[in-house]
Design a protein around this motif. Structure first.
Motif, PDB file in Angstrom:
ATOM      1  N   ARG A 130       7.737   4.375  12.086  1.00 32.15           N
ATOM      2  CA  ARG A 130       8.520   3.269  11.554  1.00 32.15           C
ATOM      3  C   ARG A 130       7.813   2.612  10.367  1.00 32.15           C
ATOM      4  O   ARG A 130       8.462   2.113   9.447  1.00 32.15           O
ATOM      5  CB  ARG A 130       8.799   2.236  12.643  1.00 32.15           C
ATOM      6  N   ALA A 131       6.477   2.622  10.387  1.00 31.52           N
ATOM      7  CA  ALA A 131       5.733   2.077   9.257  1.00 31.52           C
ATOM      8  C   ALA A 131       6.055   2.840   7.975  1.00 31.52           C
ATOM      9  O   ALA A 131       6.178   2.250   6.895  1.00 31.52           O
ATOM     10  CB  ALA A 131       4.231   2.119   9.537  1.00 31.52           C
ATOM     11  N   VAL A 132       6.212   4.151   8.086  1.00 27.63           N
ATOM     12  CA  VAL A 132       6.591   4.965   6.930  1.00 27.63           C
ATOM     13  C   VAL A 132       7.960   4.534   6.407  1.00 27.63           C
ATOM     14  O   VAL A 132       8.164   4.352   5.200  1.00 27.63           O
ATOM     15  CB  VAL A 132       6.606   6.462   7.299  1.00 27.63           C
ATOM     16  N   LEU A 133       8.906   4.346   7.322  1.00 31.67           N
ATOM     17  CA  LEU A 133      10.255   3.949   6.919  1.00 31.67           C
ATOM     18  C   LEU A 133      10.270   2.552   6.305  1.00 31.67           C
ATOM     19  O   LEU A 133      10.990   2.293   5.330  1.00 31.67           O
ATOM     20  CB  LEU A 133      11.191   3.995   8.129  1.00 31.67           C
ATOM     21  N   LEU A 134       9.479   1.653   6.840  1.00 26.94           N
ATOM     22  CA  LEU A 134       9.427   0.297   6.309  1.00 26.94           C
ATOM     23  C   LEU A 134       8.897   0.291   4.877  1.00 26.94           C
ATOM     24  O   LEU A 134       9.422  -0.417   4.009  1.00 26.94           O
ATOM     25  CB  LEU A 134       8.555  -0.586   7.202  1.00 26.94           C
ATOM     26  N   ARG A 135       7.876   1.083   4.622  1.00 21.77           N
ATOM     27  CA  ARG A 135       7.353   1.159   3.252  1.00 21.77           C
ATOM     28  C   ARG A 135       8.422   1.685   2.297  1.00 21.77           C
ATOM     29  O   ARG A 135       8.556   1.194   1.175  1.00 21.77           O
ATOM     30  CB  ARG A 135       6.118   2.058   3.208  1.00 21.77           C
ATOM     31  N   ARG A 136       9.177   2.676   2.738  1.00 23.84           N
ATOM     32  CA  ARG A 136      10.225   3.228   1.887  1.00 23.84           C
ATOM     33  C   ARG A 136      11.305   2.203   1.585  1.00 23.84           C
ATOM     34  O   ARG A 136      11.939   2.230   0.530  1.00 23.84           O
ATOM     35  CB  ARG A 136      10.838   4.459   2.555  1.00 23.84           C
TER      36      ARG A 136
END
Length: 326
Positions: free
Chosen positions: A179-185
């Motif tokens: 989810r951290a990856v998605l939040l950065r995106r």
């Protein structure tokens, strides 16, 4: 309108093992340079908030050490928390103290245990946050663009524009790595914990939404709760400013691998240390005795004040769980 700064510098229970029993919390250690983190935090405020309007909240066992570390701050401004109850009651207590002296004052809140890579950019973001808070009568948090997919931090999703800031769409606390990856995106920011607001507005919002404080308001005999949870996530008067300064929360020994310059093998050493050629990506810290390490990869080795810590990197949560047994 006067601006006050509140520095949270470690109440009881926030010490940095294995230095805890010797009363050497991380805020008073030179983890990110030659000076203690607290001294760096106070120096970072120069030109923004005068020392006589800086309040430092700490544990009763630390008042003398804090006074020695930052002699420019009046001793009367070093406040010993009755008990460690997290940031909501601490900041409410500080806001009441400020309000009694300066009812129309503004308040800037920060933590002592941060590594900040650009003090000028930090002050610029803090000034912008204070301006937004005054102009729009809102509570303001400062976010920074993530430099990695960190699952141990809180994130902020910015919403619609509000002057030079954005409204807060949502907070996400400690997401999974995916989810951290998605939040950065999606353009989410790390929630640094640098806050700005008028003391009257903050006390009004805390009184309206922080039900955990209600029975003991404004005393501190209450349930520990973070200000993010008790006030910010519930308030409708909230904005976020994007800071451009490099920022890291020094929450574990592993963080020294990010904030200090490593050697050619990726190691960070402090003190009288000898490493073998086969030591890689490790933190070795000693405040006195000589420490020699061989054949280690991705390890933390700390020797200080009669205590020794040896553990793999990435085990900060397990270490926190062990602290009460020490």
């Amino acid at each position: 309108m006067s601006t006050w700064a509140v520095i949270l510098a470690g109440g009881a229970g926030t010490r940095f093992w294995p230095l805890s029993t010797a009363e050497r919390p991380k805020q008073l250690l030179p983890l990110a340079g030659d000076e203690p983190l607290l001294a760096q935090a106070v120096a970072r405020l120069r030109g923004l908030v005068p020392a006589e309007r800086v309040l430092i909240l700490t544990g009763p066992f630390l008042v003398e050490r804090v006074a020695q570390a930052v002699p420019e701050v009046p001793v009367a401004n070093i406040l010993a928390e009755p008990r460690a109850a997290s940031t909501a009651p601490a900041l409410a207590w500080a806001a009441h103290r400020i309000s009694s002296r300066d009812p129309g004052g503004q308040m800037l809140s920060l933590h002592a245990d941060w590594a900040v890579g650009d003090d000028r950019a930090f002050r610029a973001a803090a000034t912008q946050a204070l301006d937004v808070a005054a102009e729009h009568d809102v509570l303001v948090t400062v976010g920074v663009k993530p430099s990695r997919n960190e699952s141990g931090y809180g994130y902020i999703l910015p919403g619609k524009p509000l002057g030079s800031a954005r409204r807060v769409q949502r907070f996400v606390e400690k997401p999974s790595p995916a989810r951290a990856v998605l939040l950065r995106r999606r353009g989410a920011l790390w929630n640094t914990g640098l806050f700005a607001w008028g003391v009257a507005r903050f006390l009004g919002e805390a009184g309206a939404y922080a039900r955990e404080l209600a029975r003991a308001w404004p005393a501190q005999a209450l349930t520990p709760v973070a200000v993010d949870v008790a006030v910010l996530e519930r308030s409708k008067r909230l904005a976020v400013v994007t800071g451009t300064f490099p920022w890291d929360d020094i929450g574990s020994w592993d963080s020294l691998l990010r904030i200090r310059r490593p050697d050619a093998r990726g190691n960070v050493t402090v003190g009288n240390v000898t490493l073998g050629d086969d030591v890689r990506r490790s933190v070795v810290w000693t405040e006195g005795e000589h420490v020699a390490v061989l054949g280690a990869e991705d390890m933390v080795v700390v020797r200080a004040n009669g205590h020794t810590l040896v553990m793999p990197t990435g085990q900060a949560e397990r270490l926190r769980g062990m602290v009460p047994r020490l």
